[in-house]
Enzyme design. Sequence first.
Site, short mmCIF file in Angstrom:
data_model
loop_
_atom_site.label_atom_id
_atom_site.label_comp_id
_atom_site.label_asym_id
_atom_site.label_seq_id
_atom_site.Cartn_x
_atom_site.Cartn_y
_atom_site.Cartn_z
N ASP A 532 39.93 33.21 38.46
CA ASP A 532 39.25 33.05 39.46
C ASP A 532 38.25 32.29 40.00
O ASP A 532 37.71 32.40 38.96
CB ASP A 532 39.42 34.26 40.88
CG ASP A 532 39.74 34.41 41.98
OD1 ASP A 532 40.16 33.70 42.44
OD2 ASP A 532 38.63 35.06 42.59
N GLU A 561 41.42 28.40 38.70
CA GLU A 561 41.17 28.09 39.97
C GLU A 561 40.27 26.81 40.22
O GLU A 561 38.74 27.08 40.51
CB GLU A 561 41.22 29.26 40.86
CG GLU A 561 41.37 28.97 41.97
CD GLU A 561 40.48 30.24 43.93
OE1 GLU A 561 41.09 29.56 44.79
OE2 GLU A 561 39.81 30.88 42.78
N ASP A 626 45.79 31.57 49.89
CA ASP A 626 44.79 31.12 50.59
C ASP A 626 44.06 29.74 51.66
O ASP A 626 43.40 29.43 51.74
CB ASP A 626 43.88 30.48 49.52
CG ASP A 626 42.70 31.29 48.91
OD1 ASP A 626 42.82 32.61 49.02
OD2 ASP A 626 42.98 31.67 47.45
#
Length: 797
Positions: A532, A561, A626
């Site tokens: 992340d 990410e 997201d």
Amino acid sequence: MSRLSALCTALLALAPTLAMAAPCKPAPFGDTTLYLRGGLNNWAAQDEQAFEYRCDAYFLNLQAQGTQEFKIADEEWTAATTFGGNAKGQPERGAGGNLKRDFRGAHTLRLSFAADGSARLDVGPKTFKPTPPQPITDRAALTTHFSSREAEFKAPFGAQAAGTEVTFSVGNDVPGLKRATLVIERRRMTGNQEQLAYEPVARIAMTPQSRGLGVGFSARYRFADTGVYGYWFELETDQGRYALQNNKDAVYWTREKGSMGEATVERLPANTNRVRRYRQTVYAADFQVPAWARDVVYYYVFPERFRNGDKANDPRPGGGRPQDRYQDRDVERHARWNEKPFKPTGPGEKGDGSDSLYNNDFFGGDLAGLIQKLDYIQSLGANALYLTPVFRAPSNHKYDAADYKNIDPAFGSNDDFVRLCAEAAKRGIRVIPDTSLNHVGADSPYFNRFNNFPAGGAFDGGKINPASPYASWFKFKPEEKDPSKQYQGWVGVSDLPEIDKSSPSFRAYAYGDKDSVTNLWLDRGAAGWRMDVAPWVPDDFWREWRRAVKAKKPDALTVAETWFDSSKYFLGDMFDSTMNYIFRNAVLDYAAGKSGKLMAANLELMREAYPPQAFSALMNLLSTHDQPRALHHFGEDQDLALAKQRLRLAAFFQMTYPGAPTIYYGDEVGVGGGDDPYNRAPYPWADEGGQPDEALLADFKRLTALRQALPVLRHGTLQAPLHVDDAVVVLARQDGRTWALTATNNSRTPRTVSVVVPLPAGTLRDALGGDAVKVADHRIQLTVPPLFGRVLTADLP
């Protein structure tokens, strides 16, 4: 309209004229350019949304619809020139909120500053006339040509291994070009693109050579070290000096402009920071990505919303178990599986009657549910399962880690994870977990703000605890009175205390120890990691982490990410792949009806900038947890049937393009939804009262089967596009003696195009059962169906 508002509108309309009559003042920020940066441009600094200073204010003409949220800032988000929205809705330096305005077409924005430095933003009808750019008339400069994708001008193509010598050439066919200099620089970029600069490496006088009536210049440079480099050309003619540079194309989510390819020429700026560099990626010669990565089709799951396989572990208010509490209160529980996720009610937010907190409502999805549905995932054609975090955490998204080394009790047990990996492996499916090594949860034993754990956290009960074994993991500000300000929450979110990644103790816990977080889950069956918010973690951390991963499991896949051009992560020392948001936006916009040229520019950037081994392993997204789901992007609320056909087109492109197609759970059966939390809706299982779209599911299965049946779609090298116009894009793939041509059409009517192909003659078979296409003299006539595509294949003798 009241007389007062009519007067205000009239005064705003006259503002540019009145400003010219009044005494002019210097621009408050000198030569710094301010931009409107918001949702309408992915928060990028784009030329189209640049303010122009005129006499006493900054002006911008903007075409927009609906309510827009934005900030005003320079290219670098410099603190002194970044303006958010204050409590009165006006710009204020350092304000954390966004500015919000309603738009209905063309408007002029006026940003002014009072003597005390306070700012005001007014929006009115479009009245401002921008200063037109000064045209270049120098033919010698205008006709000088360079393309980073043509062997005549640059060879070899694309990203290269360290030690490679690259030849650069420029030239024209008219007299007047006197000198050309190749400028090589090294790019330095840290954080989420906040710090970006180029450092000089070499200036090489290019060697002239005759070229018709004009002149050509060439130079060579050997890129000895890994890194991302910039290059451009300084030209000198009889009339002046110019920069031959990258184009002005916007790249999704990416601060730097320019999609590479054809060059543009502009007068040499006094500040060469304004030059748009071409970028050259130079990676380690031994950079390897696991061989299985290019064959992957991901199924991407938000576990809390996929399937409830064990109702006994469901979070419930008043249950007295760890999963029944969210920080200092009870959780919220949905009574029915197919309800919408709760939207909290808060300042400026219209909710649904639930409480004021995000991420504390639960449906009951768990690992047992995933194990139950592995056969379904396999039948879909997926062979890798990407899970958002499953480790213990109070929220439904689990990015607020409370225990990195144990499964959240609402999801099951550590043994359930081991069983999931084992059962998945029996079906040829790998499992890729996710976590954040950038921040933890405030409600965790590491931090313990709410005293839900035994004493020993770094912030027990809201008080700094220097004796904690985790104290070195965080940076505190004891001089602050407000507990929420005594530490740094990631992007200002106090629920997510940011870790000091330089802490040796944390690095050991994360990847250094034998039983580190990284090693533990690889031992339990994970096939790799997705990490992340990678840009918020220092590069040296990721370099050490990658070495630990590959030492533990050499064929483990490392996925970042990142949302922007991720070249810096693909040098062989950090990541193998990334979540490909550039692909997502490019393909969604094309499938929604935007020009194929826009999509091609963004995708070609990655083909050129990324090492081929990483390019073929990219996690090619359409929907994510997201961002709004694909169906929402395609207008599900206006015309659901049309939105689904556009989704079919996007999935077709995704399944026929290099990289790893990624199906976000539920997309394949028509799950829609806008921004969080609606993009995290439960999968509509029929036995839970849902209505999955079986026809859409069949189409997804047909496309994944097509990809699995044709190795050229997974392994074939991607050539330069054969044809690109607003509606039709035709691409070529080659895998040894096998060729595949893929064609897509975003128009609602069939389109026929004439395409030059790399085959001299023969017949192209339609892989989806359509008519064969004859090749004559390297050319075909190709009809592409509306809102879909074709795959044509041929095997050379």
